[in-house]
Write a protein that holds these residues in place. Structure first.
Motif, PDB file in Angstrom:
ATOM      1  N   VAL A  33       0.816  -1.210   0.000  1.00  0.00           N
ATOM      2  CA  VAL A  33       0.000   0.000   0.000  1.00  0.00           C
ATOM      3  C   VAL A  33       0.851   1.262   0.000  1.00  0.00           C
ATOM      4  O   VAL A  33       0.433   2.312  -0.499  1.00  0.00           O
ATOM      5  N   LEU A  34       2.079   1.171   0.510  1.00  0.00           N
ATOM      6  CA  LEU A  34       2.965   2.340   0.539  1.00  0.00           C
ATOM      7  C   LEU A  34       3.602   2.619  -0.819  1.00  0.00           C
ATOM      8  O   LEU A  34       4.220   3.673  -1.002  1.00  0.00           O
ATOM      9  N   ARG A  35       3.472   1.694  -1.742  1.00  0.00           N
ATOM     10  CA  ARG A  35       4.142   1.816  -3.034  1.00  0.00           C
ATOM     11  C   ARG A  35       3.176   1.975  -4.204  1.00  0.00           C
ATOM     12  O   ARG A  35       3.581   1.890  -5.367  1.00  0.00           O
ATOM     13  N   ARG A  36       1.919   2.202  -3.901  1.00  0.00           N
ATOM     14  CA  ARG A  36       0.922   2.369  -4.951  1.00  0.00           C
ATOM     15  C   ARG A  36       0.319   3.761  -4.875  1.00  0.00           C
ATOM     16  O   ARG A  36      -0.015   4.225  -3.786  1.00  0.00           O
ATOM     17  N   PRO A  37       0.162   4.450  -6.004  1.00  0.00           N
ATOM     18  CA  PRO A  37      -0.528   5.739  -5.973  1.00  0.00           C
ATOM     19  C   PRO A  37      -1.932   5.582  -5.390  1.00  0.00           C
ATOM     20  O   PRO A  37      -2.609   4.585  -5.643  1.00  0.00           O
TER      21      PRO A  37
END
Length: 215
Positions: A33-37
């Protein structure tokens, strides 16, 4: 506390998070979730649920403690963040870093662009990358646009440390961590920071660790 079910609608995810009282769990680097826009906020949460979520983000930020928390840091892929900085630092540090108190505010669908070409480099940390800090060169002044939690638009220029805060939190909403912009050789544990790099600016760290600072 269980993390939200990411296959559920966003409102259900938030309701799951808010089922327990107190600070929300902050997810750490490595969580997808931290790596998705994030999704633009377009009413996925009704006003009452949005208000509860914002308050939970505020409580989480204070408990950490930190000066900002973005929705993906608690597992929710929405373009929402909160910021607040009482600036509890010595006067010398505040002067060098341009750190002035910032009131609590909510950033909905924010985006920024640099104002001018001046860049400032300082050590920066993140609640989702606990235990470490690194030097990040960022625009010293940015124009931030977006909305507040009531849908009122804003278009403001931030400088100094407040500019760094809003850039850091907006980056989270684009799937970026501060490490993506950091000088790798500057990466330091919190223990090393306390022992060696407590100076207001990172000039000594740059000389000792072997990295360049912007002119």
């Amino acid at each position: 506390m269980a993390l939200p079910n990411h296959r559920a609608p966003l409102a259900e995810q938030v309701e799951q998070l808010l089922a327990a009282e107190g600070p929300l769990p902050i997810v750490a680097a490595g969580e997808p979730v931290l790596r998705r826009p994030t999704e633009r906020f377009e009413g996925q949460l009704d006003p009452a649920l949005l208000a509860r979520f914002v308050e939970a983000l505020r409580i989480t930020m204070h408990a950490a403690p930190g000066v900002g928390v973005a929705a993906p840091q608690v597992g929710v892929p929405l373009r929402i963040a909160v910021v607040e900085d009482p600036a509890p630092v010595p006067a010398e540090v505040a002067l060098v870093r341009g750190r002035v108190p910032q009131p609590f505010r909510v950033l909905v669908n924010p985006s920024y662009e640099a104002v001018g070409s001046v860049r400032a480099a300082f050590f920066e940390g993140c609640l989702s990358v606990p235990g470490y800090q690194a030097v990040v060169a960022r625009p010293a002044e940015v124009r931030l646009t977006g909305e507040d939690e009531h849908g009122r638009g804003f278009d403001e220029v931030f400088s100094g440390w407040p500019a760094r805060i809003v850039q850091h939190e907006t980056d989270h909403l684009d799937g970026m961590l501060y490490l993506d912009r950091a000088e790798p050789r500057s990466l330091s544990s919190n223990q090393a920071m306390a022992e060696y790099w407590a100076q207001p600016a990172p000039d000594e760290a740059a000389r000792a660790l072997g990295f360049e600072l912007p002119d």
